[in-house]
Motif scaffolding. Structure first.
Motif, PDB file in Angstrom:
ATOM      1  N   LYS A 133     -12.156  57.095  32.064  1.00 15.48           N
ATOM      2  CA  LYS A 133     -10.920  56.430  32.475  1.00 15.48           C
ATOM      3  C   LYS A 133      -9.697  57.016  31.777  1.00 15.48           C
ATOM      4  CE  LYS A 133     -10.807  52.023  33.105  1.00 15.48           C
ATOM      5  NZ  LYS A 133     -10.674  51.905  34.569  1.00 15.48           N
ATOM      6  N   ASN A 134      -9.937  57.915  30.818  1.00 10.57           N
ATOM      7  CA  ASN A 134      -8.861  58.597  30.106  1.00 10.57           C
ATOM      8  C   ASN A 134      -7.947  57.611  29.382  1.00 10.57           C
ATOM      9  OD1 ASN A 134      -7.543  60.954  29.285  1.00 10.57           O
ATOM     10  ND2 ASN A 134      -6.033  60.811  30.933  1.00 10.57           N
ATOM     11  N   ASN A 135      -8.575  56.594  28.773  1.00  4.57           N
ATOM     12  CA  ASN A 135      -7.766  55.623  28.031  1.00  4.57           C
ATOM     13  C   ASN A 135      -8.335  55.369  26.634  1.00  4.57           C
ATOM     14  OD1 ASN A 135     -10.025  54.207  28.830  1.00  4.57           O
ATOM     15  ND2 ASN A 135      -8.916  52.370  29.473  1.00  4.57           N
ATOM     16  N   VAL A 136      -8.922  56.417  26.040  1.00  2.00           N
ATOM     17  CA  VAL A 136      -9.423  56.303  24.666  1.00  2.00           C
ATOM     18  C   VAL A 136      -8.542  57.140  23.751  1.00  2.00           C
ATOM     19  CG1 VAL A 136     -11.781  55.971  25.480  1.00  2.00           C
ATOM     20  CG2 VAL A 136     -11.020  58.256  24.843  1.00  2.00           C
ATOM     21  N   GLY A 137      -8.609  56.819  22.472  1.00  2.00           N
ATOM     22  CA  GLY A 137      -7.816  57.565  21.508  1.00  2.00           C
ATOM     23  C   GLY A 137      -8.397  57.436  20.113  1.00  2.00           C
ATOM     24  N   ARG A 138      -7.982  58.306  19.232  1.00  2.00           N
ATOM     25  CA  ARG A 138      -8.433  58.263  17.841  1.00  2.00           C
ATOM     26  C   ARG A 138      -7.972  56.966  17.182  1.00  2.00           C
ATOM     27  NH1 ARG A 138      -6.291  62.940  13.947  1.00  2.00           N
ATOM     28  NH2 ARG A 138      -4.304  61.950  14.529  1.00  2.00           N
ATOM     29  N   GLY A 139      -8.876  56.365  16.402  1.00  2.00           N
ATOM     30  CA  GLY A 139      -8.523  55.149  15.682  1.00  2.00           C
ATOM     31  C   GLY A 139      -9.216  53.936  16.259  1.00  2.00           C
ATOM     32  N   LEU A 140      -8.434  52.909  16.611  1.00  2.00           N
ATOM     33  CA  LEU A 140      -8.962  51.665  17.158  1.00  2.00           C
ATOM     34  C   LEU A 140      -8.665  51.569  18.646  1.00  2.00           C
ATOM     35  CD1 LEU A 140      -7.872  49.191  14.330  1.00  2.00           C
ATOM     36  CD2 LEU A 140     -10.110  50.255  14.657  1.00  2.00           C
ATOM     37  N   ASN A 141      -9.716  51.339  19.429  1.00  2.00           N
ATOM     38  CA  ASN A 141      -9.576  51.141  20.869  1.00  2.00           C
ATOM     39  C   ASN A 141      -9.811  49.662  21.151  1.00  2.00           C
ATOM     40  OD1 ASN A 141      -9.729  54.115  22.337  1.00  2.00           O
ATOM     41  ND2 ASN A 141     -10.722  54.043  20.334  1.00  2.00           N
ATOM     42  N   ILE A 142      -8.800  48.993  21.691  1.00  2.00           N
ATOM     43  CA  ILE A 142      -8.821  47.531  21.806  1.00  2.00           C
ATOM     44  C   ILE A 142      -8.618  47.114  23.262  1.00  2.00           C
ATOM     45  CG2 ILE A 142      -7.733  45.385  21.074  1.00  2.00           C
ATOM     46  CD1 ILE A 142      -6.898  46.750  18.510  1.00  2.00           C
ATOM     47  N   ALA A 143      -9.393  46.105  23.670  1.00  2.00           N
ATOM     48  CA  ALA A 143      -9.215  45.480  24.987  1.00  2.00           C
ATOM     49  C   ALA A 143      -9.032  43.984  24.776  1.00  2.00           C
ATOM     50  CB  ALA A 143     -10.412  45.750  25.885  1.00  2.00           C
ATOM     51  N   LEU A 144      -8.002  43.427  25.362  1.00  5.60           N
ATOM     52  CA  LEU A 144      -7.754  41.989  25.311  1.00  5.60           C
ATOM     53  C   LEU A 144      -8.185  41.362  26.635  1.00  5.60           C
ATOM     54  CD1 LEU A 144      -4.208  41.803  23.637  1.00  5.60           C
ATOM     55  CD2 LEU A 144      -6.477  41.839  22.562  1.00  5.60           C
ATOM     56  N   VAL A 145      -8.928  40.269  26.547  1.00  7.90           N
ATOM     57  CA  VAL A 145      -9.501  39.622  27.737  1.00  7.90           C
ATOM     58  C   VAL A 145      -9.230  38.122  27.668  1.00  7.90           C
ATOM     59  CG1 VAL A 145     -11.653  39.076  28.961  1.00  7.90           C
ATOM     60  CG2 VAL A 145     -11.290  41.366  27.995  1.00  7.90           C
ATOM     61  N   ASN A 146      -8.882  37.552  28.806  1.00  8.06           N
ATOM     62  CA  ASN A 146      -8.683  36.113  28.894  1.00  8.06           C
ATOM     63  C   ASN A 146     -10.026  35.419  28.659  1.00  8.06           C
ATOM     64  OD1 ASN A 146      -8.514  33.393  30.023  1.00  8.06           O
ATOM     65  ND2 ASN A 146      -6.571  34.029  30.918  1.00  8.06           N
ATOM     66  N   GLY A 147     -10.113  34.608  27.613  1.00 12.04           N
ATOM     67  CA  GLY A 147     -11.375  33.979  27.254  1.00 12.04           C
ATOM     68  C   GLY A 147     -11.794  32.849  28.176  1.00 12.04           C
ATOM     69  N   VAL A 148     -10.906  32.419  29.064  1.00 11.87           N
ATOM     70  CA  VAL A 148     -11.226  31.346  30.005  1.00 11.87           C
ATOM     71  C   VAL A 148     -11.702  31.907  31.333  1.00 11.87           C
ATOM     72  CG1 VAL A 148     -10.291  29.355  31.260  1.00 11.87           C
ATOM     73  CG2 VAL A 148      -9.580  29.798  28.897  1.00 11.87           C
ATOM     74  N   THR A 149     -11.036  32.957  31.811  1.00 10.94           N
ATOM     75  CA  THR A 149     -11.347  33.517  33.130  1.00 10.94           C
ATOM     76  C   THR A 149     -12.144  34.823  33.064  1.00 10.94           C
ATOM     77  OG1 THR A 149      -9.291  34.811  33.225  1.00 10.94           O
ATOM     78  CG2 THR A 149      -9.214  32.526  34.013  1.00 10.94           C
ATOM     79  N   GLY A 150     -12.124  35.514  31.905  1.00  8.82           N
ATOM     80  CA  GLY A 150     -12.776  36.812  31.797  1.00  8.82           C
ATOM     81  C   GLY A 150     -11.948  37.957  32.351  1.00  8.82           C
ATOM     82  N   GLU A 151     -10.696  37.687  32.666  1.00  7.69           N
ATOM     83  CA  GLU A 151      -9.809  38.710  33.236  1.00  7.69           C
ATOM     84  C   GLU A 151      -9.271  39.632  32.144  1.00  7.69           C
ATOM     85  OE1 GLU A 151      -5.505  38.954  35.632  1.00  7.69           O
ATOM     86  OE2 GLU A 151      -6.328  37.036  34.969  1.00  7.69           O
ATOM     87  N   LEU A 152      -9.276  40.946  32.434  1.00  9.30           N
ATOM     88  CA  LEU A 152      -8.709  41.922  31.506  1.00  9.30           C
ATOM     89  C   LEU A 152      -7.201  41.747  31.435  1.00  9.30           C
ATOM     90  CD1 LEU A 152      -8.903  44.480  29.717  1.00  9.30           C
ATOM     91  CD2 LEU A 152      -8.637  45.821  31.814  1.00  9.30           C
ATOM     92  N   LEU A 153      -6.678  41.660  30.217  1.00  7.13           N
ATOM     93  CA  LEU A 153      -5.242  41.522  30.025  1.00  7.13           C
ATOM     94  C   LEU A 153      -4.582  42.854  29.715  1.00  7.13           C
ATOM     95  CD1 LEU A 153      -5.264  38.276  27.823  1.00  7.13           C
ATOM     96  CD2 LEU A 153      -4.920  38.458  30.308  1.00  7.13           C
ATOM     97  N   GLU A 154      -5.214  43.624  28.801  1.00  7.10           N
ATOM     98  CA  GLU A 154      -4.588  44.883  28.389  1.00  7.10           C
ATOM     99  C   GLU A 154      -5.564  45.705  27.566  1.00  7.10           C
ATOM    100  OE1 GLU A 154      -0.476  46.319  26.060  1.00  7.10           O
ATOM    101  OE2 GLU A 154      -1.179  44.236  25.937  1.00  7.10           O
ATOM    102  N   THR A 155      -5.414  47.025  27.627  1.00 11.06           N
ATOM    103  CA  THR A 155      -6.147  47.921  26.727  1.00 11.06           C
ATOM    104  C   THR A 155      -5.137  48.824  26.027  1.00 11.06           C
ATOM    105  OG1 THR A 155      -6.470  49.680  28.376  1.00 11.06           O
ATOM    106  CG2 THR A 155      -8.161  47.959  28.260  1.00 11.06           C
ATOM    107  N   LYS A 156      -5.430  49.142  24.768  1.00  8.33           N
ATOM    108  CA  LYS A 156      -4.514  49.996  24.017  1.00  8.33           C
ATOM    109  C   LYS A 156      -5.254  50.655  22.865  1.00  8.33           C
ATOM    110  CE  LYS A 156       0.335  50.024  22.623  1.00  8.33           C
ATOM    111  NZ  LYS A 156       1.562  49.200  22.486  1.00  8.33           N
ATOM    112  N   THR A 157      -4.778  51.819  22.439  1.00 12.22           N
ATOM    113  CA  THR A 157      -5.359  52.529  21.296  1.00 12.22           C
ATOM    114  C   THR A 157      -4.324  52.650  20.184  1.00 12.22           C
ATOM    115  OG1 THR A 157      -4.694  54.727  22.085  1.00 12.22           O
ATOM    116  CG2 THR A 157      -6.813  53.874  22.859  1.00 12.22           C
ATOM    117  N   PHE A 158      -4.832  52.673  18.951  1.00 12.69           N
ATOM    118  CA  PHE A 158      -3.957  52.765  17.786  1.00 12.69           C
ATOM    119  C   PHE A 158      -4.523  53.817  16.839  1.00 12.69           C
ATOM    120  CE2 PHE A 158      -3.544  48.548  19.522  1.00 12.69           C
ATOM    121  CZ  PHE A 158      -2.162  48.360  19.576  1.00 12.69           C
ATOM    122  N   ASP A 159      -3.723  54.851  16.594  1.00 13.53           N
ATOM    123  CA  ASP A 159      -4.134  55.953  15.728  1.00 13.53           C
ATOM    124  C   ASP A 159      -4.068  55.490  14.277  1.00 13.53           C
ATOM    125  OD1 ASP A 159      -4.539  58.289  14.326  1.00 13.53           O
ATOM    126  OD2 ASP A 159      -3.194  59.507  15.567  1.00 13.53           O
TER     127      ASP A 159
END
Length: 266
Positions: A133-159
């Protein structure tokens, strides 16, 4: 031994041919009379130069003798292969070995391997983060998900080697109550972490982040507002004596089922 598709096709064709020849020899047309003559004890004189039923039966018998051992062998091997072949394990969401209960989310996390193979985050059989998906990066790869619906909110990487930790702090501070946080490391997850960033992960349920260090492997699932420590966390320490790769520990893989939260009361 397991027969491949083409070999099975050959076996089926040979068996069909054998059945046709046998039926034709025993019951079909003129050749069938040969069998009847044999059992009745009568015989007919063949006409010289003519293709007779005896010729047909002789040829059929020769073909049967030639084919039968191979047919039996292939038939036996096919049956043995079906009997001995282990059934394929059923695949469930994200490759889990068993299905999740109702109102649970199936997930699988894989940390990066050294600085070569990127991490993966799968949720409900959907790949949220991966090199494909070309959305990985060095460091921390994080995905935020709605804990009630299971819907993806956002993905982001932090070097966490050459980046600015303030970007991570801005990301973690405003996370809403009930949000699920999926984390998979790649290369170095910890060099830039400071006390506040570690505390924020601890508030999400992490116990390993306080000791997370240079080039450790780390996978974690936490949640904003969690009352206890998260059961979904693994850390592999970077150690020269045990590293699988030169300078890096082995990749970590973790999967499981996360219960959905009930809707928050307004």
């Amino acid at each position: 031994m397991r027969l491949t598709g083409p070999m099975r096709a050959v076996a089926v064709l040979l068996l069909v041919g054998l059945t046709w020849l046998l039926a034709n020899t025993l019951f079909g047309g003129e050749s069938g009379s040969s069998v009847r003559h044999f059992f009745s004890g009568t015989s007919e004189e063949p006409t010289p130069g003519k293709y007779t039923e005896q010729h047909h039966m002789t040829i059929s018998t020769i073909i049967l003798v030639k084919l039968c051992p191979y047919c039996l062998l292939l038939f036996s091997l096919t049956n043995v292969s079906y009997a001995l072949a282990e059934p394929r394990p059923r695949r469930y969401k994200c490759g889990l070995s068993a299905p999740c209960p109702p109102k649970h989310l199936a997930f699988r996390l894989v940390s990066g391997a050294a600085n070569v193979i990127g991490p993966k985050i799968c949720l409900e059989d959907k790949m949220l983060v991966s090199s494909v998906k070309n959305n990985v990066g060095r460091g921390l790869n994080i995905a935020l998900v709605n804990g009630v619906t299971g819907e993806l909110l956002e993905t982001k990487t932090f070097d966490m080697w050459a980046g600015d930790v303030s970007e991570l702090l801005k990301y973690l501070r405003p996370i809403h109550e009930g949000t699920l946080v999926f984390v998979a490391s790649f290369d170095d997850p910890a060099t830039k972490l400071n006390d506040e960033s570690r505390r924020l992960f601890e508030e999400l349920g992490s116990t390993a982040v306080k000791e997370l260090a240079f080039r450790d492997s780390w996978v974690f699932v936490g949640a904003k507002g969690i009352e206890n420590k998260s059961p979904f966390e693994q850390r592999m320490k970077n150690s020269k004596s045990s590293n699988k790769y030169e300078g890096w520990p082995e990749s970590l893989e973790m999967d499981g089922c996360i219960p959905l939260r009930p809707p928050l009361e307004s």
